[in-house]
Design a protein around this motif. Sequence first.
Motif, PDB file in Angstrom:
ATOM      1  N   THR A 230       0.840  -1.187   0.000  1.00 41.67           N
ATOM      2  CA  THR A 230       0.000   0.000   0.000  1.00 41.67           C
ATOM      3  C   THR A 230       0.885   1.249   0.000  1.00 41.67           C
ATOM      4  N   PRO A 231       0.409   2.333  -0.586  1.00 44.69           N
ATOM      5  CA  PRO A 231       1.155   3.590  -0.485  1.00 44.69           C
ATOM      6  C   PRO A 231       1.438   3.984   0.965  1.00 44.69           C
ATOM      7  N   LYS A 232       0.482   3.755   1.836  1.00 45.17           N
ATOM      8  CA  LYS A 232       0.672   4.118   3.237  1.00 45.17           C
ATOM      9  C   LYS A 232       1.849   3.372   3.848  1.00 45.17           C
ATOM     10  N   ARG A 233       1.956   2.098   3.538  1.00 44.05           N
ATOM     11  CA  ARG A 233       3.065   1.308   4.079  1.00 44.05           C
ATOM     12  C   ARG A 233       4.404   1.837   3.559  1.00 44.05           C
ATOM     13  N   ILE A 234       4.475   2.137   2.276  1.00 38.12           N
ATOM     14  CA  ILE A 234       5.724   2.649   1.707  1.00 38.12           C
ATOM     15  C   ILE A 234       6.108   3.965   2.365  1.00 38.12           C
ATOM     16  N   ILE A 235       5.138   4.867   2.509  1.00 35.90           N
ATOM     17  CA  ILE A 235       5.432   6.168   3.113  1.00 35.90           C
ATOM     18  C   ILE A 235       5.835   6.002   4.572  1.00 35.90           C
ATOM     19  N   GLN A 236       5.144   5.135   5.299  1.00 39.51           N
ATOM     20  CA  GLN A 236       5.481   4.934   6.704  1.00 39.51           C
ATOM     21  C   GLN A 236       6.917   4.437   6.874  1.00 39.51           C
ATOM     22  N   VAL A 237       7.320   3.505   6.021  1.00 41.52           N
ATOM     23  CA  VAL A 237       8.694   2.984   6.113  1.00 41.52           C
ATOM     24  C   VAL A 237       9.691   4.073   5.728  1.00 41.52           C
ATOM     25  N   ALA A 238       9.384   4.831   4.683  1.00 47.56           N
ATOM     26  CA  ALA A 238      10.270   5.931   4.297  1.00 47.56           C
ATOM     27  C   ALA A 238      10.415   6.934   5.443  1.00 47.56           C
ATOM     28  N   GLU A 239       9.300   7.326   6.036  1.00 46.32           N
ATOM     29  CA  GLU A 239       9.340   8.296   7.126  1.00 46.32           C
ATOM     30  C   GLU A 239      10.112   7.758   8.332  1.00 46.32           C
ATOM     31  N   LYS A 240       9.984   6.479   8.598  1.00 47.82           N
ATOM     32  CA  LYS A 240      10.693   5.873   9.731  1.00 47.82           C
ATOM     33  C   LYS A 240      12.197   6.051   9.610  1.00 47.82           C
ATOM     34  N   TYR A 241      12.695   6.003   8.369  1.00 52.21           N
ATOM     35  CA  TYR A 241      14.144   6.087   8.150  1.00 52.21           C
ATOM     36  C   TYR A 241      14.583   7.443   7.597  1.00 52.21           C
ATOM     37  N   GLY A 242      13.727   8.443   7.702  1.00 56.34           N
ATOM     38  CA  GLY A 242      14.109   9.783   7.294  1.00 56.34           C
ATOM     39  C   GLY A 242      14.271   9.965   5.808  1.00 56.34           C
ATOM     40  N   VAL A 243      13.526   9.190   5.022  1.00 52.79           N
ATOM     41  CA  VAL A 243      13.636   9.203   3.562  1.00 52.79           C
ATOM     42  C   VAL A 243      12.448   9.962   2.974  1.00 52.79           C
ATOM     43  N   GLY A 244      12.712  10.881   2.057  1.00 54.05           N
ATOM     44  CA  GLY A 244      11.646  11.600   1.380  1.00 54.05           C
ATOM     45  C   GLY A 244      10.929  10.717   0.371  1.00 54.05           C
ATOM     46  N   TRP A 245       9.851  11.236  -0.230  1.00 53.13           N
ATOM     47  CA  TRP A 245       9.075  10.388  -1.136  1.00 53.13           C
ATOM     48  C   TRP A 245       8.255  11.221  -2.113  1.00 53.13           C
ATOM     49  N   LEU A 246       8.083  10.650  -3.316  1.00 52.07           N
ATOM     50  CA  LEU A 246       7.282  11.247  -4.387  1.00 52.07           C
ATOM     51  C   LEU A 246       6.428  10.158  -5.019  1.00 52.07           C
ATOM     52  N   ALA A 247       5.136  10.333  -4.995  1.00 54.24           N
ATOM     53  CA  ALA A 247       4.228   9.367  -5.637  1.00 54.24           C
ATOM     54  C   ALA A 247       4.340   9.491  -7.160  1.00 54.24           C
ATOM     55  N   TRP A 248       4.105   8.412  -7.860  1.00 51.80           N
ATOM     56  CA  TRP A 248       3.999   8.428  -9.325  1.00 51.80           C
ATOM     57  C   TRP A 248       2.567   8.078  -9.691  1.00 51.80           C
ATOM     58  N   ALA A 249       1.815   9.003 -10.239  1.00 46.50           N
ATOM     59  CA  ALA A 249       2.124  10.400 -10.518  1.00 46.50           C
ATOM     60  C   ALA A 249       0.796  11.153 -10.484  1.00 46.50           C
ATOM     61  N   TRP A 250       0.840  12.473 -10.431  1.00 47.19           N
ATOM     62  CA  TRP A 250      -0.393  13.242 -10.366  1.00 47.19           C
ATOM     63  C   TRP A 250      -1.282  12.982 -11.567  1.00 47.19           C
ATOM     64  N   ASP A 289      -4.657  11.112   3.453  1.00 45.22           N
ATOM     65  CA  ASP A 289      -4.514  10.283   4.644  1.00 45.22           C
ATOM     66  C   ASP A 289      -3.978  11.139   5.796  1.00 45.22           C
ATOM     67  N   PRO A 290      -4.656  11.140   6.939  1.00 38.66           N
ATOM     68  CA  PRO A 290      -4.266  12.053   8.024  1.00 38.66           C
ATOM     69  C   PRO A 290      -2.920  11.724   8.654  1.00 38.66           C
ATOM     70  N   GLN A 291      -2.406  10.528   8.390  1.00 39.13           N
ATOM     71  CA  GLN A 291      -1.106  10.142   8.952  1.00 39.13           C
ATOM     72  C   GLN A 291       0.034  10.309   7.960  1.00 39.13           C
ATOM     73  N   VAL A 292      -0.219  10.061   6.678  1.00 37.28           N
ATOM     74  CA  VAL A 292       0.903  10.028   5.731  1.00 37.28           C
ATOM     75  C   VAL A 292       0.706  10.899   4.492  1.00 37.28           C
ATOM     76  N   GLY A 293      -0.436  11.524   4.319  1.00 33.31           N
ATOM     77  CA  GLY A 293      -0.687  12.288   3.114  1.00 33.31           C
ATOM     78  C   GLY A 293       0.073  13.610   3.073  1.00 33.31           C
TER      79      GLY A 293
END
Length: 305
Positions: A230-250, A289-293
């Motif tokens: 899920t996108p949420k899982r990817i973002i959560q893991v990125a945030e845990k390790y201080g990694v930025g993120w960009l969804a593909w795509a608007w 998403d109120p946690q990761v959006g």
Amino acid sequence: KRILYDAKGYEFRNRGTNKVHYDVDSVGLPESKANTCRWNIYFTNSGQQNTAMLHPQTGKPGSPATGQVLITSTQITSCSCDQSKWDQAVNWYLQQTSTWLPMEKYMILNIANEWGAGDSTSWRDAYIAAVKKLRDAGYRCTIEIDSGGCGQDVENLAKYAKAVFDSDPEKNVIFAWHIYGNVYDSASEQRNWGADLEPSMKRIAETGLVMIVGEFGPGRNVGPSPTMMTPKRIIQVAEKYGVGWLAWAWDDNDSAGGFSSEGSFGQSKYGLYRNSDDLTQFGRETVEDPQVGTLALAKKATIFN
């Protein structure tokens, strides 16, 4: 741990999106509060065209004119080890210094999308040479470098990225990992091949370099090179390790009239964002998403304040 700073010297983490169609306005993108937008720009564009689209005062939605840090990119090198395409990508920036140098404090220069082999000293050496050429041409902005292997290789980032970073006299290089079908999540899926999401994120973060997830899709086994993450899982893991993120795509639309269906990688159905109904499920997950959006997490670069 390395930190990315904006042009005013404040810490900045990329939390945003990609834009596929440079020639179509994505009027809703600024409303997503994405702080970064990575644009797919064609080599055939003249410097004047690029300036008109992306100028910090007069550019299109999703450009610095609407408060998004610009990442310049091109798809000509996607999943390619072709030397001629690589040379074309590097030379394009060298030929358009008059376009890009005035925008440097608003932009990150992504040399080439997904170019090169995985686990490769050739990838390392090509980027060391390219960084030197760009610096010699006068570029001082942050440079973004995608991993090889269609952007999904972890070994380049874990083993060779530091040598590229160390070669840069500006010490101003970040690195991007793309999360698609060669990546899986052992927390929810058992597989005996590919890169495991969290251990791999941890590994690249432990290099001490600035890393971002430069692309990821909606999961649900959707689209080319799909995943079940899920996108949420990817973002959560990125945030845990201080990694930025960009969804593909608007605006990765798949249907007539520029429409993005639920079977696409698009976040907005028609490029708009007036309310939740304008977004796909992927868009709602990555924007609302109120946690990761992006509405919750993205902080604008202070250069726009």
